[in-house]
Motif scaffolding. Structure first.
Motif, PDB file in Angstrom:
ATOM      1  N   ARG A   1       0.759  -1.071  -0.045  1.00 18.80           N
ATOM      2  CA  ARG A   1      -0.085  -0.010  -0.121  1.00 18.80           C
ATOM      3  C   ARG A   1       0.576   1.338  -0.037  1.00 18.80           C
ATOM      4  O   ARG A   1       1.834   1.507   0.830  1.00 18.80           O
ATOM      5  CB  ARG A   1      -0.829  -0.090   1.426  1.00 18.80           C
ATOM      6  CG  ARG A   1      -1.781   1.259   1.260  1.00 18.80           C
ATOM      7  CD  ARG A   1      -2.717   1.469   2.629  1.00 18.80           C
ATOM      8  NE  ARG A   1      -3.829   0.105   2.477  1.00 18.80           N
ATOM      9  CZ  ARG A   1      -3.938  -0.282   3.720  1.00 18.80           C
ATOM     10  NH1 ARG A   1      -3.474  -0.069   4.883  1.00 18.80           N
ATOM     11  NH2 ARG A   1      -4.879  -1.190   3.519  1.00 18.80           N
TER      12      ARG A   1
ATOM     13  N   LEU B   1      -0.193   9.579   3.829  1.00 18.18           N
ATOM     14  CA  LEU B   1      -0.721   8.742   4.927  1.00 18.18           C
ATOM     15  C   LEU B   1      -2.013   7.967   4.074  1.00 18.18           C
ATOM     16  O   LEU B   1      -2.408   8.696   3.245  1.00 18.18           O
ATOM     17  CB  LEU B   1      -1.307   9.459   6.204  1.00 18.18           C
ATOM     18  CG  LEU B   1      -0.112  10.205   6.857  1.00 18.18           C
ATOM     19  CD1 LEU B   1      -0.770  11.132   7.853  1.00 18.18           C
ATOM     20  CD2 LEU B   1       0.996   9.339   7.468  1.00 18.18           C
ATOM     21  N   VAL B   2      -2.220   6.808   4.887  1.00 14.06           N
ATOM     22  CA  VAL B   2      -3.490   6.197   4.381  1.00 14.06           C
ATOM     23  C   VAL B   2      -4.508   7.007   4.868  1.00 14.06           C
ATOM     24  O   VAL B   2      -4.394   7.820   6.082  1.00 14.06           O
ATOM     25  CB  VAL B   2      -3.477   4.887   5.054  1.00 14.06           C
ATOM     26  CG1 VAL B   2      -2.594   4.039   4.074  1.00 14.06           C
ATOM     27  CG2 VAL B   2      -3.474   4.465   6.219  1.00 14.06           C
TER      28      VAL B   2
ATOM     29  N   GLY C   1       0.862   3.732   7.527  1.00 16.56           N
ATOM     30  CA  GLY C   1      -0.644   3.565   8.123  1.00 16.56           C
ATOM     31  C   GLY C   1       0.047   3.039   9.558  1.00 16.56           C
ATOM     32  O   GLY C   1       1.137   3.302  10.215  1.00 16.56           O
TER      33      GLY C   1
ATOM     34  N   VAL D   1      -5.618   7.201   8.523  1.00 16.70           N
ATOM     35  CA  VAL D   1      -4.797   7.723   9.537  1.00 16.70           C
ATOM     36  C   VAL D   1      -4.619   9.304   9.576  1.00 16.70           C
ATOM     37  O   VAL D   1      -4.753   9.853  10.600  1.00 16.70           O
ATOM     38  CB  VAL D   1      -3.173   7.075   9.219  1.00 16.70           C
ATOM     39  CG1 VAL D   1      -2.195   7.626   9.926  1.00 16.70           C
ATOM     40  CG2 VAL D   1      -3.504   5.522   9.681  1.00 16.70           C
TER      41      VAL D   1
END
Length: 156
Positions: free
Chosen positions: A54, A144-145, A58, A148
């Protein structure tokens, strides 16, 4: 995924493909996923992790197994991903978010773990490939995801 399968996928450098296939299967089989993550704070710094599949940093954690509570999943995932064993009662302040995207609906519970000493962690090297201790301000300047980023905006 079983540990042997994870190692094979990593050895073949196909983790991103395995994650995509798994994501597609998840969307078809289970369009609403539930996960549990842990925000580990030490001296005003947050532990953020990079997965092999990803983009964006995270939090450690993952999906709930059948008949597992979010707290139980968080404890299990910390052990599996970081080699960190914690008691369920040290996970506090659950914060929940539900996001809807092309990959389905994801409901995530983020627990807080306040560490007096920096915990000794051991990345599994398969799912988690890097870790960073960052202040909220430093983290907000990184990719960032989405959950988060929202957590940090509201709770960080």
């Amino acid at each position: 995924m079983g540990r042997r399968l994870k190692r094979l996928v990593a050895r073949l450098r196909l983790y991103w493909l395995a994650a995509r296939l798994y994501g597609t299967w998840q969307l078809l089989a289970k369009p609403h996923n539930h996960g549990a993550l842990v925000a580990i704070w030490h001296q005003r710094r947050l532990l953020l992790v990079q997965t092999s599949y990803r983009h964006g940093l995270g939090l450690p954690g993952g999906g709930l197994d059948r008949r597992e509570t979010a707290r139980q999943a968080a404890v299990r995932e910390l052990t599996e991903e970081l080699g960190l064993r914690v008691s369920p009662d040290v996970l506090v302040d659950p914060w929940q978010i539900t996001e809807i995207s092309a990959r389905g609906t994801n409901s995530v519970t983020i627990f807080t773990l306040r560490a007096e000493r920096e915990p000794a962690i051991r990345l599994d090297g398969l799912e988690l490939v890097a870790s960073h201790w960052l202040t909220t301000q430093e983290a907000m300047g990184r990719p960032l995801v989405s959950h988060v980023r929202r957590y940090l905006m509201e709770r960080g």
